[in-house]
Each structure stands twice: as structure tokens, then as C-alpha cells.
Write a protein that holds these residues in place. Structure first.
Motif, PDB file in Angstrom:
ATOM      1  N   ILE A  81       0.824  -1.291   0.211  1.00  0.00           N
ATOM      2  CA  ILE A  81      -0.124   0.000   0.008  1.00  0.00           C
ATOM      3  C   ILE A  81       0.903   1.277   0.095  1.00  0.00           C
ATOM      4  O   ILE A  81       0.676   2.156  -0.592  1.00  0.00           O
ATOM      5  N   ASP A  82       1.937   1.162   0.631  1.00  0.00           N
ATOM      6  CA  ASP A  82       2.958   2.345   0.690  1.00  0.00           C
ATOM      7  C   ASP A  82       3.486   2.827  -0.779  1.00  0.00           C
ATOM      8  O   ASP A  82       3.608   3.825  -1.095  1.00  0.00           O
ATOM      9  N   ARG A  83       3.733   1.692  -1.393  1.00  0.00           N
ATOM     10  CA  ARG A  83       4.206   1.824  -2.767  1.00  0.00           C
ATOM     11  C   ARG A  83       3.296   2.265  -3.755  1.00  0.00           C
ATOM     12  O   ARG A  83       3.451   3.015  -4.525  1.00  0.00           O
ATOM     13  N   TYR A  84       2.221   1.562  -3.730  1.00  0.00           N
ATOM     14  CA  TYR A  84       1.148   1.757  -4.811  1.00  0.00           C
ATOM     15  C   TYR A  84      -0.082   2.712  -4.691  1.00  0.00           C
ATOM     16  O   TYR A  84      -0.661   3.110  -5.700  1.00  0.00           O
ATOM     17  N   ILE A  85      -0.448   2.754  -3.379  1.00  0.00           N
ATOM     18  CA  ILE A  85      -1.649   3.549  -2.994  1.00  0.00           C
ATOM     19  C   ILE A  85      -1.527   4.876  -2.245  1.00  0.00           C
ATOM     20  O   ILE A  85      -1.991   5.941  -2.841  1.00  0.00           O
ATOM     21  N   PHE A  86      -0.949   4.703  -0.980  1.00  0.00           N
ATOM     22  CA  PHE A  86      -0.632   5.881  -0.461  1.00  0.00           C
ATOM     23  C   PHE A  86       0.978   6.146   0.132  1.00  0.00           C
ATOM     24  O   PHE A  86       1.234   5.707   1.189  1.00  0.00           O
ATOM     25  N   PRO A  87       1.737   6.562  -0.907  1.00  0.00           N
ATOM     26  CA  PRO A  87       3.055   6.705  -0.359  1.00  0.00           C
ATOM     27  C   PRO A  87       3.096   7.616   0.723  1.00  0.00           C
ATOM     28  O   PRO A  87       2.623   8.676   0.567  1.00  0.00           O
ATOM     29  N   GLY A  88       3.994   7.008   1.700  1.00  0.00           N
ATOM     30  CA  GLY A  88       4.011   8.147   2.937  1.00  0.00           C
ATOM     31  C   GLY A  88       2.939   8.051   3.858  1.00  0.00           C
ATOM     32  O   GLY A  88       3.161   8.538   4.970  1.00  0.00           O
ATOM     33  N   GLY A  89       2.017   7.151   3.608  1.00  0.00           N
ATOM     34  CA  GLY A  89       0.817   7.058   4.581  1.00  0.00           C
ATOM     35  C   GLY A  89       0.995   6.307   5.767  1.00  0.00           C
ATOM     36  O   GLY A  89       1.917   5.470   5.828  1.00  0.00           O
ATOM     37  N   TYR A  90       0.236   6.639   7.207  1.00  0.00           N
ATOM     38  CA  TYR A  90       0.351   5.623   8.165  1.00  0.00           C
ATOM     39  C   TYR A  90      -0.798   5.655   8.792  1.00  0.00           C
ATOM     40  O   TYR A  90      -1.438   6.693   9.197  1.00  0.00           O
ATOM     41  N   VAL A  91      -1.317   4.624   9.220  1.00  0.00           N
ATOM     42  CA  VAL A  91      -2.359   4.500   9.957  1.00  0.00           C
ATOM     43  C   VAL A  91      -2.057   4.501  11.347  1.00  0.00           C
ATOM     44  O   VAL A  91      -1.520   3.010  11.869  1.00  0.00           O
ATOM     45  N   PRO A  92      -2.522   5.268  12.258  1.00  0.00           N
ATOM     46  CA  PRO A  92      -1.925   5.303  13.655  1.00  0.00           C
ATOM     47  C   PRO A  92      -2.766   4.519  14.390  1.00  0.00           C
ATOM     48  O   PRO A  92      -4.026   3.921  14.090  1.00  0.00           O
ATOM     49  N   SER A  93      -2.149   3.962  15.709  1.00  0.00           N
ATOM     50  CA  SER A  93      -2.732   3.137  16.467  1.00  0.00           C
ATOM     51  C   SER A  93      -3.487   4.080  17.465  1.00  0.00           C
ATOM     52  O   SER A  93      -3.354   5.380  17.700  1.00  0.00           O
ATOM     53  N   LEU A  94      -4.554   3.842  18.327  1.00  0.00           N
ATOM     54  CA  LEU A  94      -5.226   4.467  19.225  1.00  0.00           C
ATOM     55  C   LEU A  94      -4.406   5.183  20.409  1.00  0.00           C
ATOM     56  O   LEU A  94      -4.543   6.208  20.766  1.00  0.00           O
ATOM     57  N   SER A  95      -3.138   4.232  20.621  1.00  0.00           N
ATOM     58  CA  SER A  95      -2.431   4.702  21.819  1.00  0.00           C
ATOM     59  C   SER A  95      -1.282   5.653  21.180  1.00  0.00           C
ATOM     60  O   SER A  95      -1.096   6.733  22.010  1.00  0.00           O
TER      61      SER A  95
END
Length: 231
Positions: free
Chosen positions: A106-120
Motif C-alpha cells: 500500500i505504501d508503494r502503490y496506493i498511499f506513499p508515505g501514509g501511516y495508519v496510527p494506533s489509538l495509543s
């Protein structure tokens, strides 16, 4: 779409910021077409450069693109922009499990640089500001069905898609929608809905205000349990 709804149906003046020239042009065009240009102010601007003060701030689908190293900067900016009695709503995909690396695919093809955070991670970043986490809700069982609908609509629109993109894109996008649906249905992935404020009573102490029924709209609403609960 959200900005136009707020301006049209609730009479507020909306400022929207984006880094996309295409999105900016589309937003301004749609506002003009609906006669809402005087109630909306769309800017090509990094949110960190905003200097205004707002009664309400709404951030939907943006936190996933901030990145773990910048979570504190993001919430600190909300703290700075929010009026003393204001409320900020942050809506984001997130993990209800410990922090995890973004899928390399997903980082390569969809959302480069994206990050899904945890609730913590999100909670820790909010705690370092002067904001109250006035309400935090984990929306379970919402996004999996949403992705399923997107996938069905994508398949139904394949003739139009093929006019714009090649078969490689179609395989990639089909896989993306399917794997994300599986993540929301079978893994610890959900959506966070957070209300943040400077004052603890800026947000009502119960959620009753969210579920006030509008008799004028009841006749047009299907009697579906899930839809009714989401009103």
C-alpha cells in the motif's frame, strides 16, 4: 462535499485547505455552481501555515497522511487554531492494536508515505497538547461494508474505468479494495472519531444530542436499524 453541506445546510462560513491544485479547482467550481462561493474559502495551503482561529475544525481522512513523526505537530496545530470554546472533530482510520508498520504494498502503490496510527499513538499525541479528548469513539463494523460497496461499484463501472486506465491499474485497485475490506473485517482496524476541545464542557457530557430525531425527515428515512443509529 462536506464543506458545501456545512455552508448550505447550516449557514456557516467554511475555510478549506488542500495541497492539491485539482482538488482546489474542483471545490471552487462546485461552490460556485451551488451559489456558495461567498460562504466558502478554499486555499492551496499547508495546514501548518494557517493563522486563523476557528470555532469548529473538522479533519476527515487526513490524519492517516500526517505520519507518526508528525502526530504531535498535527495536534499542536489544532490546539493553536481552535477558539477557546471551540470543538475539533478528527476522523481517521486507525489500529486498535499496538502500532504497526504500513503495508509495503500500500505504501508503494496506493498511499506513499501514509501511516495508519494506533489509538495509543493518537492518545499520546493529544495528551501532550492543551486539549481535552472530550469524546473518543471507535466506529466498528462501518468501513468493511463501505469498502465492499466501493468494490461492487468499481466492478460495475469497469467500462468507464477501462476508458481511463489499463488492466494493470484495474488489478491493483481491485486487490486494494479487497485486502482493505478484509483488514477491517478480520483484523484490528477500525475508524476513530475524536472530539477535542480546550474546555471540558464545550462538548455535551452525553451523546444524546447526536441522536435527536427530526420528525420532518422521518418520512423519507428507511426504517433500517443501522441507518437509524447513524443519524
Amino acid at each position: 462535499g462536506m464543506a458545501l453541506t456545512l455552508a448550505r445546510d447550516h449557514g456557516v462560513h467554511v475555510t478549506g485547505v488542500t495541497l492539491s491544485e485539482n482538488q482546489l479547482a474542483t471545490a471552487r467550481r462546485r461552490a460556485a455552481e451551488e451559489g456558495l462561493a461567498d460562504r466558502t474559502d478554499f486555499r492551496l495551503l499547508d495546514y501548518r501555515l494557517l493563522q486563523d482561529r476557528f470555532d469548529r475544525i473538522v479533519s476527515v481522512g487526513m490524519l492517516e497522511h500526517v505520519g507518526a513523526p508528525h502526530l504531535h505537530d498535527y495536534f499542536a496545530k489544532l490546539d493553536d487554531l481552535l477558539a477557546p470554546e471551540g470543538v475539533a472533530l478528527v476522523h481517521s482510520i486507525g489500529h486498535v492494536s499496538p502500532p504497526a508498520a504500513t503495508s509495503a504494498w500500500i505504501d508503494r502503490y496506493i498511499f506513499p508515505g501514509g501511516y495508519v496510527p494506533s489509538l495509543s499513538e493518537v492518545a499520546a499525541a493529544v495528551e501532550r497538547t492543551g486539549l481535552w479528548a472530550a469524546d473518543v469513539e471507535v466506529l466498528r463494523g462501518h468501513y468493511g461494508p463501505t469498502l465492499n460497496h466501493w468494490r461492487q461499484r468499481f466492478e460495475a463501472a469497469l467500462p468507464r474505468v477501462r476508458a481511463m486506465y489499463d488492466e494493470r491499474f484495474i488489478r491493483m485497485w481491485r486487490f486494494y479494495l479487497a485486502v482493505c475490506e478484509a483488514a477491517f473485517e478480520e483484523s484490528f482496524q477500525a475508524v476513530f472519531h475524536m472530539q477535542l476541545s480546550h474546555r471540558q464542557y464545550a462538548v455535551p457530557v452525553t451523546r444524546d444530542y447526536l441522536y435527536q430525531r427530526d420528525p420532518a425527515r422521518d418520512h423519507s428515512r428507511p426504517r433500517d436499524g443501522m441507518l437509524h443509529a447513524a443519524q
